[in-house]
Design a protein around this motif. Structure first.
Motif, mmCIF file in Angstrom:
data_model
loop_
_atom_site.group_PDB
_atom_site.id
_atom_site.type_symbol
_atom_site.label_atom_id
_atom_site.label_comp_id
_atom_site.label_asym_id
_atom_site.label_seq_id
_atom_site.Cartn_x
_atom_site.Cartn_y
_atom_site.Cartn_z
ATOM 1 N N ALA A 1 40.105 134.593 60.610
ATOM 2 C CA ALA A 1 40.766 134.360 59.313
ATOM 3 C C ALA A 1 42.239 134.053 59.485
ATOM 4 O O ALA A 1 42.821 133.280 58.701
ATOM 5 C CB ALA A 1 40.581 135.590 58.434
ATOM 6 N N THR A 2 42.881 134.621 60.514
ATOM 7 C CA THR A 2 44.323 134.459 60.710
ATOM 8 C C THR A 2 44.685 133.131 61.368
ATOM 9 O O THR A 2 45.637 132.452 60.949
ATOM 10 C CB THR A 2 44.884 135.612 61.563
ATOM 11 O OG1 THR A 2 44.571 136.857 60.920
ATOM 12 C CG2 THR A 2 46.391 135.484 61.718
ATOM 13 N N PHE A 3 43.911 132.744 62.400
ATOM 14 C CA PHE A 3 44.310 131.597 63.208
ATOM 15 C C PHE A 3 43.453 130.337 63.016
ATOM 16 O O PHE A 3 43.881 129.244 63.402
ATOM 17 C CB PHE A 3 44.289 131.973 64.681
ATOM 18 C CG PHE A 3 45.254 133.080 65.022
ATOM 19 C CD1 PHE A 3 46.613 132.840 65.064
ATOM 20 C CD2 PHE A 3 44.793 134.359 65.289
ATOM 21 C CE1 PHE A 3 47.514 133.852 65.376
ATOM 22 C CE2 PHE A 3 45.676 135.376 65.590
ATOM 23 C CZ PHE A 3 47.046 135.128 65.627
ATOM 24 N N PRO B 1 30.816 131.948 60.726
ATOM 25 C CA PRO B 1 31.197 131.747 62.134
ATOM 26 C C PRO B 1 31.641 133.023 62.867
ATOM 27 O O PRO B 1 31.154 133.294 63.971
ATOM 28 C CB PRO B 1 32.320 130.712 62.051
ATOM 29 C CG PRO B 1 32.015 129.941 60.823
ATOM 30 C CD PRO B 1 31.480 130.955 59.853
ATOM 31 N N PRO B 2 32.555 133.838 62.306
ATOM 32 C CA PRO B 2 32.944 135.045 63.042
ATOM 33 C C PRO B 2 31.817 136.056 63.189
ATOM 34 O O PRO B 2 31.775 136.796 64.176
ATOM 35 C CB PRO B 2 34.099 135.619 62.203
ATOM 36 C CG PRO B 2 33.939 135.033 60.855
ATOM 37 C CD PRO B 2 33.358 133.677 61.073
ATOM 38 N N VAL B 3 30.906 136.077 62.232
ATOM 39 C CA VAL B 3 29.753 136.984 62.321
ATOM 40 C C VAL B 3 28.869 136.585 63.494
ATOM 41 O O VAL B 3 28.461 137.434 64.304
ATOM 42 C CB VAL B 3 28.942 136.975 60.997
ATOM 43 C CG1 VAL B 3 27.614 137.710 61.170
ATOM 44 C CG2 VAL B 3 29.751 137.611 59.877
ATOM 45 N N ILE B 4 28.563 135.296 63.587
ATOM 46 C CA ILE B 4 27.733 134.800 64.689
ATOM 47 C C ILE B 4 28.441 134.985 66.022
ATOM 48 O O ILE B 4 27.837 135.389 67.026
ATOM 49 C CB ILE B 4 27.370 133.316 64.477
ATOM 50 C CG1 ILE B 4 26.565 133.139 63.180
ATOM 51 C CG2 ILE B 4 26.583 132.790 65.665
ATOM 52 C CD1 ILE B 4 25.275 133.945 63.130
ATOM 53 N N LEU B 5 29.753 134.703 66.050
ATOM 54 C CA LEU B 5 30.523 134.847 67.286
ATOM 55 C C LEU B 5 30.548 136.306 67.742
ATOM 56 O O LEU B 5 30.387 136.593 68.934
ATOM 57 C CB LEU B 5 31.948 134.341 67.075
ATOM 58 C CG LEU B 5 32.869 134.349 68.303
ATOM 59 C CD1 LEU B 5 32.273 133.516 69.429
ATOM 60 C CD2 LEU B 5 34.257 133.843 67.923
ATOM 61 N N ALA B 6 30.717 137.233 66.790
ATOM 62 C CA ALA B 6 30.714 138.664 67.117
ATOM 63 C C ALA B 6 29.361 139.080 67.672
ATOM 64 O O ALA B 6 29.277 139.858 68.638
ATOM 65 C CB ALA B 6 31.053 139.488 65.879
#
Length: 243
Positions: free
Chosen positions: A238-240, A60-65
């Protein structure tokens, strides 16, 4: 005492020399070689991209970035800016060297030029190598990359002309910035953030391979900001969210 960034200097010099030699030889290089090797470079870029993508920590964060970075690039029209700069540099180079390469179609010229610009300046190997040398002083990654860049730049210069030489300037600036910022960046990161950052770079490398091979013209330059937002987004996710 400030250490000399040997790997950065050698890598950029290899592009300069390879670009000059390839443009100088031009038609002396067999047509079969000039046609086949870019396809090889394209598939090599795809393979490097896949190898980097599989290292990701979270999708998810990779795609969002990638989405956020691409949106930023499109809004500021980054690729258009690169094309304008390339046009500005191309004219004086033609007057100096009396050669503009073998590609007469300007759109095709820019397609290939922007593709190799990203390949040289934003490859995961180069970014990782510059950060690694900045932290450890070990330049082996960039020195190894220099051999590939020399031949890649030479082959593309047979078609694009002396313009390929100019790529060494933004490449040097990018790698040098990473080299000197390594001691500041890496202590603030962890293995998960670096893994997601590497995966975003891999996606760009995969898209670059498609573009160089002539399969699909992805707006690679407009995707570059994704590299800058990859680690912050990975950290926030990862944090939130993925707690």
């Amino acid at each position: 005492m400030v250490k000399l960034p040997v790997g950065v200097i050698v890598n950029s010099t290899s592009v300069l020399l390879g670009g000059f030699l390839g443009a100088f030889l031009g038609d002396s290089v067999p047509e079969r070689l000039r046609t086949a090797l870019p396809l090889t470079f394209g598939i090599a870029s795809m393979a490097m991209g896949v190898a980097m993508i599989v290292k990701m920590h979270m999708l998810p964060p990779v795609i969002l970035a990638l989405i956020v970075g691409s949106a930023i690039g499109e809004l500021i029209r980054l690729e258009k800016g690169i094309e304008i700069c390339a046009h500005a540099v191309q004219k004086p180079l033609k007057r100096i060297f009396k050669s503009g390469g073998n590609i007469q179609n300007q759109q095709e010229f820019m397609e290939k030029f922007v593709g190799i610009l990203v390949l040289f300046c934003a490859s995961g190997t180069g970014i990782f190598g510059a950060l690694n040398e900045g932290m450890t002083g070990n330049s082996s990654i960039l020195l190894t990359k220099s051999f590939l860049d020399f031949f890649t730049g030479g082959i593309f210069a047979t078609a694009l002309g002396y313009m390929v030489m100019t790529i060494c300037v933004p490449q040097f600036i990018v790698l040098l910035a990473l080299y000197f910022s390594a001691s500041l960046i890496l202590p603030m990161t962890d293995a998960k953030m670096i893994a997601d950052f590497t995966a975003v770079g891999g996606i760009l490398m995969l898209a670059t391979g498609f573009r160089i091979s002539g399969v699909k013209s992805f707006p690679i330059a407009n995707m570059i900001p994704a590299l800058f937002v990859a680690m912050p987004i990975s950290y926030l996710w990862a944090t939130f969210i993925a707690r």
